[in-house]
Design a protein around this motif. Structure first.
Motif, PDB file in Angstrom:
ATOM      1  N   ARG A 185     -13.351  47.016   1.157  1.00 17.08           N
ATOM      2  CA  ARG A 185     -12.016  46.434   1.010  1.00 17.08           C
ATOM      3  C   ARG A 185     -11.352  46.210   2.363  1.00 17.08           C
ATOM      4  NH1 ARG A 185      -9.838  50.313  -3.928  1.00 17.08           N
ATOM      5  NH2 ARG A 185     -11.050  49.355  -5.613  1.00 17.08           N
ATOM      6  N   ILE A 186     -11.573  47.131   3.285  1.00 17.17           N
ATOM      7  CA  ILE A 186     -10.999  47.005   4.628  1.00 17.17           C
ATOM      8  C   ILE A 186     -11.529  45.755   5.312  1.00 17.17           C
ATOM      9  CG2 ILE A 186     -10.988  48.025   6.947  1.00 17.17           C
ATOM     10  CD1 ILE A 186     -10.998  50.792   5.473  1.00 17.17           C
ATOM     11  N   LEU A 187     -12.826  45.555   5.266  1.00 17.12           N
ATOM     12  CA  LEU A 187     -13.438  44.382   5.889  1.00 17.12           C
ATOM     13  C   LEU A 187     -12.923  43.096   5.241  1.00 17.12           C
ATOM     14  CD1 LEU A 187     -17.131  45.641   6.297  1.00 17.12           C
ATOM     15  CD2 LEU A 187     -15.430  45.345   8.104  1.00 17.12           C
ATOM     16  N   GLU A 188     -12.758  43.128   3.918  1.00 21.43           N
ATOM     17  CA  GLU A 188     -12.267  41.945   3.205  1.00 21.43           C
ATOM     18  C   GLU A 188     -10.821  41.645   3.591  1.00 21.43           C
ATOM     19  OE1 GLU A 188     -12.812  42.844  -0.907  1.00 21.43           O
ATOM     20  OE2 GLU A 188     -14.947  42.318  -0.921  1.00 21.43           O
ATOM     21  N   LYS A 189      -9.962  42.662   3.591  1.00 19.22           N
ATOM     22  CA  LYS A 189      -8.550  42.462   3.910  1.00 19.22           C
ATOM     23  C   LYS A 189      -8.349  41.965   5.338  1.00 19.22           C
ATOM     24  CE  LYS A 189      -6.074  45.648   0.824  1.00 19.22           C
ATOM     25  NZ  LYS A 189      -5.121  46.773   0.784  1.00 19.22           N
ATOM     26  N   MET A 190      -9.210  42.438   6.239  1.00 22.33           N
ATOM     27  CA  MET A 190      -9.063  42.082   7.647  1.00 22.33           C
ATOM     28  C   MET A 190      -9.901  40.877   8.038  1.00 22.33           C
ATOM     29  SD  MET A 190      -8.907  45.906   9.366  1.00 22.33           S
ATOM     30  CE  MET A 190      -8.464  45.220  10.967  1.00 22.33           C
ATOM     31  N   ASN A 191     -10.625  40.334   7.050  1.00 23.77           N
ATOM     32  CA  ASN A 191     -11.466  39.158   7.268  1.00 23.77           C
ATOM     33  C   ASN A 191     -12.501  39.406   8.380  1.00 23.77           C
ATOM     34  OD1 ASN A 191     -12.315  36.522   6.673  1.00 23.77           O
ATOM     35  ND2 ASN A 191     -10.994  35.621   8.231  1.00 23.77           N
ATOM     36  N   LEU A 192     -13.129  40.576   8.306  1.00 25.40           N
ATOM     37  CA  LEU A 192     -14.167  40.950   9.258  1.00 25.40           C
ATOM     38  C   LEU A 192     -15.509  41.004   8.540  1.00 25.40           C
ATOM     39  CD1 LEU A 192     -12.302  43.872  11.094  1.00 25.40           C
ATOM     40  CD2 LEU A 192     -12.525  41.492  11.849  1.00 25.40           C
ATOM     41  N   ASP A 193     -16.577  40.732   9.280  1.00 22.64           N
ATOM     42  CA  ASP A 193     -17.898  40.656   8.653  1.00 22.64           C
ATOM     43  C   ASP A 193     -18.760  41.892   8.855  1.00 22.64           C
ATOM     44  OD1 ASP A 193     -17.492  38.040   7.671  1.00 22.64           O
ATOM     45  OD2 ASP A 193     -18.007  37.192   9.630  1.00 22.64           O
ATOM     46  N   SER A 194     -18.397  42.761   9.791  1.00 29.62           N
ATOM     47  CA  SER A 194     -19.267  43.894  10.088  1.00 29.62           C
ATOM     48  C   SER A 194     -18.497  45.044  10.720  1.00 29.62           C
ATOM     49  CB  SER A 194     -20.376  43.467  11.057  1.00 29.62           C
ATOM     50  OG  SER A 194     -19.827  43.130  12.320  1.00 29.62           O
ATOM     51  N   GLY A 195     -19.191  46.189  10.786  1.00 37.28           N
ATOM     52  CA  GLY A 195     -18.605  47.342  11.432  1.00 37.28           C
ATOM     53  C   GLY A 195     -18.369  47.100  12.911  1.00 37.28           C
ATOM     54  N   ALA A 196     -19.242  46.308  13.525  1.00 35.57           N
ATOM     55  CA  ALA A 196     -19.093  46.004  14.947  1.00 35.57           C
ATOM     56  C   ALA A 196     -17.807  45.220  15.204  1.00 35.57           C
ATOM     57  CB  ALA A 196     -20.297  45.206  15.440  1.00 35.57           C
ATOM     58  N   GLU A 197     -17.481  44.282  14.325  1.00 35.20           N
ATOM     59  CA  GLU A 197     -16.244  43.522  14.468  1.00 35.20           C
ATOM     60  C   GLU A 197     -15.032  44.429  14.262  1.00 35.20           C
ATOM     61  OE1 GLU A 197     -16.000  40.033  12.120  1.00 35.20           O
ATOM     62  OE2 GLU A 197     -17.775  39.098  12.987  1.00 35.20           O
ATOM     63  N   LEU A 198     -15.182  45.398  13.359  1.00 32.13           N
ATOM     64  CA  LEU A 198     -14.102  46.351  13.104  1.00 32.13           C
ATOM     65  C   LEU A 198     -13.807  47.169  14.358  1.00 32.13           C
ATOM     66  CD1 LEU A 198     -13.734  48.461   9.890  1.00 32.13           C
ATOM     67  CD2 LEU A 198     -13.571  49.568  12.112  1.00 32.13           C
ATOM     68  N   VAL A 199     -14.861  47.638  15.025  1.00 28.66           N
ATOM     69  CA  VAL A 199     -14.706  48.407  16.258  1.00 28.66           C
ATOM     70  C   VAL A 199     -14.045  47.550  17.337  1.00 28.66           C
ATOM     71  CG1 VAL A 199     -15.920  49.574  18.140  1.00 28.66           C
ATOM     72  CG2 VAL A 199     -16.654  49.924  15.775  1.00 28.66           C
ATOM     73  N   ARG A 200     -14.498  46.308  17.461  1.00 25.77           N
ATOM     74  CA  ARG A 200     -13.951  45.406  18.474  1.00 25.77           C
ATOM     75  C   ARG A 200     -12.459  45.172  18.234  1.00 25.77           C
ATOM     76  NH1 ARG A 200     -16.812  41.244  17.348  1.00 25.77           N
ATOM     77  NH2 ARG A 200     -18.630  42.058  18.451  1.00 25.77           N
ATOM     78  N   TYR A 201     -12.094  44.982  16.973  1.00 25.62           N
ATOM     79  CA  TYR A 201     -10.689  44.773  16.627  1.00 25.62           C
ATOM     80  C   TYR A 201      -9.855  45.990  17.019  1.00 25.62           C
ATOM     81  CZ  TYR A 201      -6.510  43.889  13.796  1.00 25.62           C
ATOM     82  OH  TYR A 201      -5.222  43.695  13.385  1.00 25.62           O
ATOM     83  N   ALA A 202     -10.344  47.180  16.690  1.00 22.09           N
ATOM     84  CA  ALA A 202      -9.609  48.408  16.997  1.00 22.09           C
ATOM     85  C   ALA A 202      -9.404  48.564  18.501  1.00 22.09           C
ATOM     86  CB  ALA A 202     -10.356  49.620  16.437  1.00 22.09           C
ATOM     87  N   LEU A 203     -10.420  48.247  19.278  1.00 24.37           N
ATOM     88  CA  LEU A 203     -10.313  48.353  20.727  1.00 24.37           C
ATOM     89  C   LEU A 203      -9.330  47.332  21.287  1.00 24.37           C
ATOM     90  CD1 LEU A 203     -14.084  48.867  21.642  1.00 24.37           C
ATOM     91  CD2 LEU A 203     -12.258  50.563  21.840  1.00 24.37           C
ATOM     92  N   GLU A 204      -9.405  46.112  20.782  1.00 27.52           N
ATOM     93  CA  GLU A 204      -8.532  45.044  21.275  1.00 27.52           C
ATOM     94  C   GLU A 204      -7.066  45.318  20.986  1.00 27.52           C
ATOM     95  OE1 GLU A 204     -10.029  41.517  19.450  1.00 27.52           O
ATOM     96  OE2 GLU A 204     -11.663  41.248  20.900  1.00 27.52           O
ATOM     97  N   HIS A 205      -6.791  46.043  19.897  1.00 21.94           N
ATOM     98  CA  HIS A 205      -5.398  46.283  19.503  1.00 21.94           C
ATOM     99  C   HIS A 205      -4.940  47.705  19.823  1.00 21.94           C
ATOM    100  CE1 HIS A 205      -6.395  42.641  17.206  1.00 21.94           C
ATOM    101  NE2 HIS A 205      -5.104  42.391  17.263  1.00 21.94           N
ATOM    102  N   GLY A 206      -5.734  48.438  20.596  1.00 24.23           N
ATOM    103  CA  GLY A 206      -5.320  49.767  21.023  1.00 24.23           C
ATOM    104  C   GLY A 206      -5.122  50.750  19.893  1.00 24.23           C
ATOM    105  N   LEU A 207      -5.988  50.696  18.886  1.00 26.47           N
ATOM    106  CA  LEU A 207      -5.826  51.544  17.708  1.00 26.47           C
ATOM    107  C   LEU A 207      -6.702  52.786  17.729  1.00 26.47           C
ATOM    108  CD1 LEU A 207      -5.616  48.712  15.040  1.00 26.47           C
ATOM    109  CD2 LEU A 207      -3.745  50.043  16.027  1.00 26.47           C
ATOM    110  N   LEU A 208      -7.360  53.036  18.840  1.00 25.21           N
ATOM    111  CA  LEU A 208      -8.172  54.239  18.995  1.00 25.21           C
ATOM    112  C   LEU A 208      -7.619  55.080  20.129  1.00 25.21           C
ATOM    113  CD1 LEU A 208     -11.829  52.911  18.610  1.00 25.21           C
ATOM    114  CD2 LEU A 208     -10.433  54.091  16.922  1.00 25.21           C
TER     115      LEU A 208
END
Length: 214
Positions: A185-208
């Motif tokens: 559901r997280i990937l769908e809501k955020m329109n991401l295709d993979s765990g790697a994209e999820l990590v990249r998004y978190a890094l880009e937005h300072g969420l870690l």
């Protein structure tokens, strides 16, 4: 006298906070807890003016703990003291029922002032956080991660930190299947295709941060 319940899973942190507050005449550390379950047990047995809680503790913690506290003790004031940056959790903590959010790198004077302000009925967040929250509220197109539920956001950050579904399930007391469903559901809501994209998004937005957790 402000009767305070102090909750943090690190003994050294509690010792340090107790030492700071021992020098303040109008604040009493009436009890301490290392887990969310201990917090709830103490709240059922005693009365406090304010709960000073860490966002990351074993078992029930974070946003879910704040919500449970407000269900059981609606009038109790809650001040969050967290290692997580305000842009990560402040808005969610306040929405869940907290009345203040302070990061652990704050000065002792800020902590004492925040405790007094929240205990007296006020709300404490920094000016920078207030500006950020107002900006987020006024956005017509909110960032994808702001559309996640509190539980989804919690799991999102843990996934982005490299934790697998089994580890997350054990930490949050969920089934692996439930965690996997949340991930989908997280990937769908955020329109991401993979765990790697999820990590990249978190890094880009300072969420870690250095010690990510729930």
């Amino acid at each position: 006298m402000i009767r305070l319940l102090l909750a943090d899973d690190h003994q050294l942190v509690r010792d340090g906070l107790r030492q700071i507050l021992a020098a303040v005449p109008d604040i009493e550390v009436a009890a301490e807890a290392a887990t969310g379950d201990e917090v709830l047990a103490l709240l059922r047995a005693h009365v406090y003016d304010l709960a000073l809680i860490d966002m990351s503790m074993p078992g029930l913690a974070g946003i879910q703990l704040i919500k449970r506290i407000k269900i059981e003790r609606p009038k109790l004031r809650i001040l969050v003291l967290s290692m997580h940056g305000e842009h990560q959790y402040a808005a969610r903590a306040l929405k869940a029922g907290a009345s203040g959010y302070l990061t652990k790198d704050s000065a002792s004077e800020q902590l004492v002032g925040a405790i007094r302000k929240v205990a007296s009925g006020g709300v404490h967040i920094t000016e920078a956080a207030a500006v950020s929250l107002m900006a987020d509220t006024g956005k017509g197109d909110a960032l994808p991660h702001t559309q996640l539920s509190d539980r989804e956001f919690e799991i999102f950050r843990m996934l982005a930190a490299g934790r697998g579904p089994t580890e997350i399930a054990g930490q949050l007391h969920l089934s692996v299947k439930t965690v996997s469903t949340h991930k989908t559901r997280i990937l769908e809501k955020m329109n991401l295709d993979s765990g790697a994209e999820l990590v990249r998004y978190a890094l880009e937005h300072g969420l870690l941060d250095r010690n990510p957790g729930p």
